[in-house]
Design an enzyme around this catalytic site. Structure first.
Site, PDB file in Angstrom:
ATOM      1  N   HIS A 366     -16.525  -3.726   3.525  1.00  0.00           N
ATOM      2  CA  HIS A 366     -17.042  -2.481   4.108  1.00  0.00           C
ATOM      3  C   HIS A 366     -16.739  -2.346   5.587  1.00  0.00           C
ATOM      4  O   HIS A 366     -17.246  -1.422   6.220  1.00  0.00           O
ATOM      5  CB  HIS A 366     -18.559  -2.383   3.934  1.00  0.00           C
ATOM      6  N   LYS A 557     -27.249   8.782  11.317  1.00  0.00           N
ATOM      7  CA  LYS A 557     -26.618   7.528  10.879  1.00  0.00           C
ATOM      8  C   LYS A 557     -27.067   6.449  11.841  1.00  0.00           C
ATOM      9  O   LYS A 557     -27.724   6.748  12.845  1.00  0.00           O
ATOM     10  CB  LYS A 557     -25.085   7.648  10.892  1.00  0.00           C
ATOM     11  N   ARG A 558     -26.737   5.169  11.535  1.00  0.00           N
ATOM     12  CA  ARG A 558     -27.044   4.124  12.496  1.00  0.00           C
ATOM     13  C   ARG A 558     -26.457   4.475  13.852  1.00  0.00           C
ATOM     14  O   ARG A 558     -25.399   5.097  13.951  1.00  0.00           O
ATOM     15  CB  ARG A 558     -26.470   2.783  12.028  1.00  0.00           C
ATOM     16  N   LYS A 563     -19.547   5.089  16.173  1.00  0.00           N
ATOM     17  CA  LYS A 563     -19.903   6.346  15.511  1.00  0.00           C
ATOM     18  C   LYS A 563     -19.978   7.499  16.521  1.00  0.00           C
ATOM     19  O   LYS A 563     -20.051   8.660  16.148  1.00  0.00           O
ATOM     20  CB  LYS A 563     -21.219   6.188  14.752  1.00  0.00           C
ATOM     21  N   THR A 665     -20.782   7.908   3.868  1.00  0.00           N
ATOM     22  CA  THR A 665     -21.289   8.512   2.636  1.00  0.00           C
ATOM     23  C   THR A 665     -22.186   9.695   2.999  1.00  0.00           C
ATOM     24  O   THR A 665     -22.313  10.635   2.220  1.00  0.00           O
ATOM     25  CB  THR A 665     -22.083   7.492   1.795  1.00  0.00           C
ATOM     26  N   LYS A 669     -22.720  13.673   1.432  1.00  0.00           N
ATOM     27  CA  LYS A 669     -24.000  14.322   1.115  1.00  0.00           C
ATOM     28  C   LYS A 669     -24.073  15.704   1.755  1.00  0.00           C
ATOM     29  O   LYS A 669     -24.474  16.686   1.124  1.00  0.00           O
ATOM     30  CB  LYS A 669     -25.172  13.457   1.596  1.00  0.00           C
TER      31      LYS A 669
HETATM   32  C1  26Q Z   1     -24.359  -9.395   8.355  1.00  0.00           C
HETATM   33  C2  26Q Z   1     -24.697 -10.657   8.790  1.00  0.00           C
HETATM   34  C3  26Q Z   1     -25.882 -10.890   9.463  1.00  0.00           C
HETATM   35  C4  26Q Z   1     -26.752  -9.814   9.673  1.00  0.00           C
HETATM   36  C5  26Q Z   1     -26.431  -8.549   9.240  1.00  0.00           C
HETATM   37  C6  26Q Z   1     -25.214  -8.333   8.579  1.00  0.00           C
HETATM   38  C7  26Q Z   1     -24.861  -6.958   8.124  1.00  0.00           C
HETATM   39  C8  26Q Z   1     -25.825  -6.140   7.541  1.00  0.00           C
HETATM   40  C9  26Q Z   1     -25.504  -4.860   7.136  1.00  0.00           C
HETATM   41  C10 26Q Z   1     -23.577  -6.469   8.268  1.00  0.00           C
HETATM   42  C11 26Q Z   1     -23.262  -5.170   7.847  1.00  0.00           C
HETATM   43  C12 26Q Z   1     -24.219  -4.353   7.274  1.00  0.00           C
HETATM   44  C13 26Q Z   1     -23.961  -2.979   6.830  1.00  0.00           C
HETATM   45  C14 26Q Z   1     -22.805  -2.390   6.865  1.00  0.00           C
HETATM   46  C15 26Q Z   1     -22.611  -1.019   6.409  1.00  0.00           C
HETATM   47  O1  26Q Z   1     -23.560  -0.306   6.106  1.00  0.00           O
HETATM   48  N1  26Q Z   1     -21.362  -0.545   6.326  1.00  0.00           N
HETATM   49  C16 26Q Z   1     -21.090   0.802   5.871  1.00  0.00           C
HETATM   50  O2  26Q Z   1     -20.861   0.754   4.462  1.00  0.00           O
HETATM   51  C17 26Q Z   1     -20.752   2.060   3.925  1.00  0.00           C
HETATM   52  C18 26Q Z   1     -20.638   1.929   2.419  1.00  0.00           C
HETATM   53  O3  26Q Z   1     -19.381   1.451   2.069  1.00  0.00           O
HETATM   54  C19 26Q Z   1     -19.565   2.791   4.524  1.00  0.00           C
HETATM   55  O4  26Q Z   1     -19.576   4.113   4.042  1.00  0.00           O
HETATM   56  C20 26Q Z   1     -19.648   2.794   6.044  1.00  0.00           C
HETATM   57  O5  26Q Z   1     -18.465   3.337   6.580  1.00  0.00           O
HETATM   58  C21 26Q Z   1     -19.862   1.380   6.561  1.00  0.00           C
HETATM   59  O6  26Q Z   1     -20.086   1.404   7.956  1.00  0.00           O
END
Ligand code: 26Q
Length: 818
Positions: A366, A557-558, A563, A665, A669
């Site tokens: 991702h 979004k985050r 972003k 995503t 929406k």
């Molecule tokens: C990893 C290690 C330690 C702590 C936290 C994490 C961690 C947690 C969540 C790393 C990444 C995430 C989340 C990532 C995320 O939400 N990515 C998004 O995924 C979506 C679904 O595929 C995409 O549409 C987005 O583009 C992407 O940013």
């Protein structure tokens, strides 16, 4: 012997009569919630209604399970550290086809469905896109008929709740389990031991056998939630693990009088499933995070292997009967753990186990952001998981040997391919581990997949050219159209019939109405109704009045620099300047709405939230721009808030630096609900443009290729800023304290960052963004043109259903016939 007739005490679970439902609700209220009708509050009614809804899933849930067993169907296991499911009641009730009778049943009891639905806790067991994708996939797998289990962690505290105090983000613990969770079944019989630390011994008898002696053990216990597909044709299971101590209070210590010490084990287990990490990129080397990853990976694989072995008594057919999908690298330790279980516990030969492992596991990537790629310091990994570390070394040895001997890899290529990063402190690379242990590696949009091949996985892709494939994300249209936008849904039903709910691509049939004046009116009226609802929410929560007749321009979004909320805020500041200089011009009235959480340790993201709030305060108080421009930051963005914001949007901001947003995503929406997109050619925006047509989306800015080219050949933001009077002026205002008179230097470093490096190329895209915004204004000024485009967006977004995505995974990755 007592003869129990099958139906004696069973509620009539097939009936959809409101009075039958009402009687069941009263039953549950009395005998499960333990409340008398006359004193029940709304929360009691909610609990009873959830129980009645859950009852109606059981028979079909069991039938789905039995059918997979009977037909020896392949099971898909979706492993994810996040499931951002939000509220479940509306979802389950709609998919069970009970919405109207349930409403009526409750009404007859003096209870409003919408009121109690609002009281359900929003299960925020995820950070953002990745977690929400897992939730949409669970619903779509049940809908299209994939026998699937979701596996994750039952965090007692989901993502922190956000409050804004004096414009700053403050984090508070989230307590979704406060009133219990009536959806889940606690399965104490499904429990597994998971070990940590200790040592490995080796016995030289025959082939030799490794035995791990963990220093610490915890028990994983399962909690199951039914996931109902559309029309309840299939019901799957979301299984979340809770950690419990092997020995809750060590009696020996307790009896010795060491009352605190005796709780040590219990506390260690307790901490494991207590909180979701609130970061959306990896935060280097947190031991507890690795413990969580291993804990849920090991418990899930033990459960999977037990179920498989019970049915087939062999693992030879594992890849034919089991697909394990890894949602990013968070469960990547599965590669080593599946090997360990097959080799050490079930006694398979290493090579055979490897063939089964790679045949079973698939991995979804991702992100390409280097700081988001997970890696663990070798000493930490080895101390916590000594046997898994040995297995990783063995996999690596075979991998590198093959790279050199069979693929003629260079030293440079070998360094990149290795599972161990040796460039500094030695680290285990989880992305490489997931890649080599999987038969499929997929990106989440076409562009992101191409970039994966060219960047992070270039060398591995050369070695395994058939493994990488694209699976563009999707969203479930049940939640993100039918449930969140009932007004538009009934307009569509009245126009083209209800069949689009079974096949969302039938939305295409709306195309002929895009130019129909009467339909345009109704489409706009449905949008306006949603905007009124959002205005009410903003008034109630924030005491701010916004007019539903202005353009609702939304970025949710985050909060992350890539972003580019900052680009959007700076443009608002620039627009504010221009309106004040020329108040006589015919400006398009807009409300710019922001919402999103920042990782608590991400300094600049938190500062950007403060800036949005500072800018909002100044702009909203300025009499010259009143009724023309407003800025709103709505606190505590979550799934439920998104369900209010998405249907109310006119303009969707999807403005990431090209090449950095894997897919997005939220973009899908909004467009599905008839908002126009202003965006860069990034992630799935590229494919949204292909679907809706280039006249029906507003694209601006550098392409991914141009961004890469500029980075490689030197990028000078200072020169660019100097060349843009609007940008210079806005930055000067922000840096000099116009929006922060109480602390004039608050944004000095943030702005200086733009002058000195501007990694996310805000300056490069600013003028193009601002022009694109004026183009949006021009479209808005001609209502029939605007409405035509928004209708075409809704009509052409059916392809982005997660049903389509899941069918592609089933066909190309899982080999599950549908
Ligand atoms: C990893 C290690 C330690 C702590 C936290 C994490 C961690 C947690 C969540 C790393 C990444 C995430 C989340 C990532 C995320 O939400 N990515 C998004 O995924 C979506 C679904 O595929 C995409 O549409 C987005 O583009 C992407 O940013």
């Amino acid at each position: 012997m007592i003869n129990i007739s099958e139906t004696a005490h069973k509620p009539n679970l097939q009936s959809t009569e409101p009075d039958v439902l009402a009687a069941e609700i009263i039953d549950r209220l009395t005998y499960s919630v333990g409340k008398d009708r006359s004193v029940a509050n709304n929360n009691d009614w909610l609990q009873a209604t959830i129980l009645v809804t859950r009852d109606r899933t059981i028979d079909q849930w069991m039938e789905s399970t039995r059918e997979t067993y009977r037909t020896e169907g392949k099971r898909v296991y979706y492993l994810s550290l996040e499931f951002l499911i939000g509220r479940l009641m509306r979802d389950a009730v709609t998919n069970l086809g009970l919405m109207d009778p349930m409403r009526e049943a409750l009404k007859s009891l003096g209870v409003e469905f919408d009121v109690i639905a609002e009281m359900e806790a929003d299960a925020a067991l995820g950070n953002g896109g990745l977690g929400r994708l897992a939730a949409c996939f669970m619903e779509s797998m049940a809908t299209v008929g994939v026998p699937a289990f979701g596996y994750g962690i039952r965090y007692r505290h989901g993502l922190f709740s956000q409050r804004i105090k004096d414009g700053w983000q403050q984090e508070y613990p989230e307590t979704w389990l406060e009133h219990g969770n009536r959806w889940e079944f606690d399965r104490r019989e499904s429990a597994y031991e998971v070990g940590f630390g200790g040592s490995v011994s080796f016995e030289e008898n025959g082939e030799g056998k490794y035995t791990w002696h963990p220093a610490e053990r915890v028990i994983a216990t399962a909690y199951d939630t039914p996931i109902v597909g559309w029309k309840a044709e299939r019901i799957n299971t979301l299984r979340l693990w809770n950690a419990e101590p092997v020995d809750p209070i060590r009696l020996d210590a307790f009896n010795r009088g060491d009352h605190i010490g005796s709780l040590h084990q219990s506390n260690r287990a307790d901490a494991l499933t207590r909180v979701l990490y609130p970061a959306d990129t990896s935060e280097a080397g947190q031991a507890l995070r690795l413990r969580q990853e291993y804990f849920f990976s090991s418990a899930s694989l033990q459960d999977i292997l037990r179920r498989h072995h019970q049915q087939y008594e062999t693992f030879d057919n594992l890849p034919e009967k089991v697909a394990v999908q890894l949602n990013d690298t968070h469960p990547a330790v599965c590669v080593a753990e599946l090997m360990r279980l097959l080799v050490d516990i079930y006694g398979l030969e290493f090579g055979k186990a490897w063939e089964l492992t790679t045949g079973t596991i698939a991995y979804t990537n991702h992100t390409l952001l280097p700081e988001a790629l997970e890696s663990w310091p070798v000493p930490l990994f080895e101390g916590m998981l000594p046997r898994n570390m040995q297995i990783i070394y063995e996999i690596n040895a075979r991998l590198l040997k093959s790279a050199r001997n069979e693929h003629g890899a260079s030293d440079d290529a070998i360094r990149e391919i290795s599972l161990i990063d040796e460039s500094g402190e030695r680290r285990v690379r989880m992305g490489n581990l997931a890649f080599v242990g999987a038969h499929s590696i997929n990106g989440v949009s076409e562009l992101h997949t191409d970039l994966m091949k060219q960047t992070v996985f270039r060398n591995l892709h050369e070695m395994f050219p058939d493994r990488i494939n694209a699976k563009t994300n999707g969203i479930t249209p049940r939640r993100w159209l039918t449930q969140c936008n009932p007004g538009l849904t009934s307009l569509i039903s009245d126009t083209i019939g209800r069949e689009f709910q079974d096949d969302i691509t039938l939305l295409k049939e709306l195309e002929p109405y895009a130019d129909d004046a009467a339909f345009q009116e109704k489409f706009a009226a449905a949008k306006r109704e949603n905007k009124v609802a959002l205005s009410n929410l903003v008034r109630e929560r924030m005491g701010l009045s916004i007019s539903p007749d202005t353009m609702f321009d939304i970025q949710i979004k985050r909060i992350h620099e890539y972003k580019r909320q900052l680009l959007n805020i700076i443009e608002a500041v620039s627009l504010f300047d221009q309106i004040r200089s020329h108040p006589e011009k015919d400006w398009v009235p807009r409300v710019k709405i922001f919402a999103g959480k920042a990782a608590p340790t991400y300094h600049n993201a938190k500062l950007i939230i403060k800036l949005a709030n500072d800018v909002a305060r100044v702009i909203n108080a300025d009499p010259t721009v009143r009724d023309i421009l407003k800025v709103v930051f709505i606190p505590n963005y979550n799934v439920s808030l998104a369900e209010m914001l998405v249907p109310a949007a006119d303009l969707s901001e999807q403005i990431s630096t090209a090449g950095m947003e894997a897919s997005g995503t939220g973009n899908m929406k909004f467009a599905l609900n008839g908002a126009l997109t202003i965006g860069t050619l990034d992630g799935a925006n590229v494919e949204i443009r292909e679907q809706v047509g280039e006249d029906n989306i507003v694209i601006f800015g550098l392409t991914a290729e141009e961004v890469a080219e500029k980075r490689a050949n030197g990028y000078d933001p200072r020169e660019l800023i100097a060349g843009s009077p609007e940008l210079s002026q806005a930055l000067r205002a922000i840096a000099s304290g116009v929006f922060s008179p109480d602390d004039p230097h608050r944004y000095r470093d943030l702005v200086e960052g733009l002058y000195s490096h501007d990694w996310f190329m805000v300056a490069a895209d600013f003028d193009s963004f601002s022009e694109a915004q004026r183009e949006v204004d021009a479209l808005w000024n001609d209502p029939s043109v605007w409405r035509n485009k928004t209708i075409l967006n809704t009509a052409r977004m059916g392809w982005f259903s997660s049903d389509r995505t899941i069918r592609e995974y089933s066909r190309d990755i899982w080999n599950v016939p549908l």
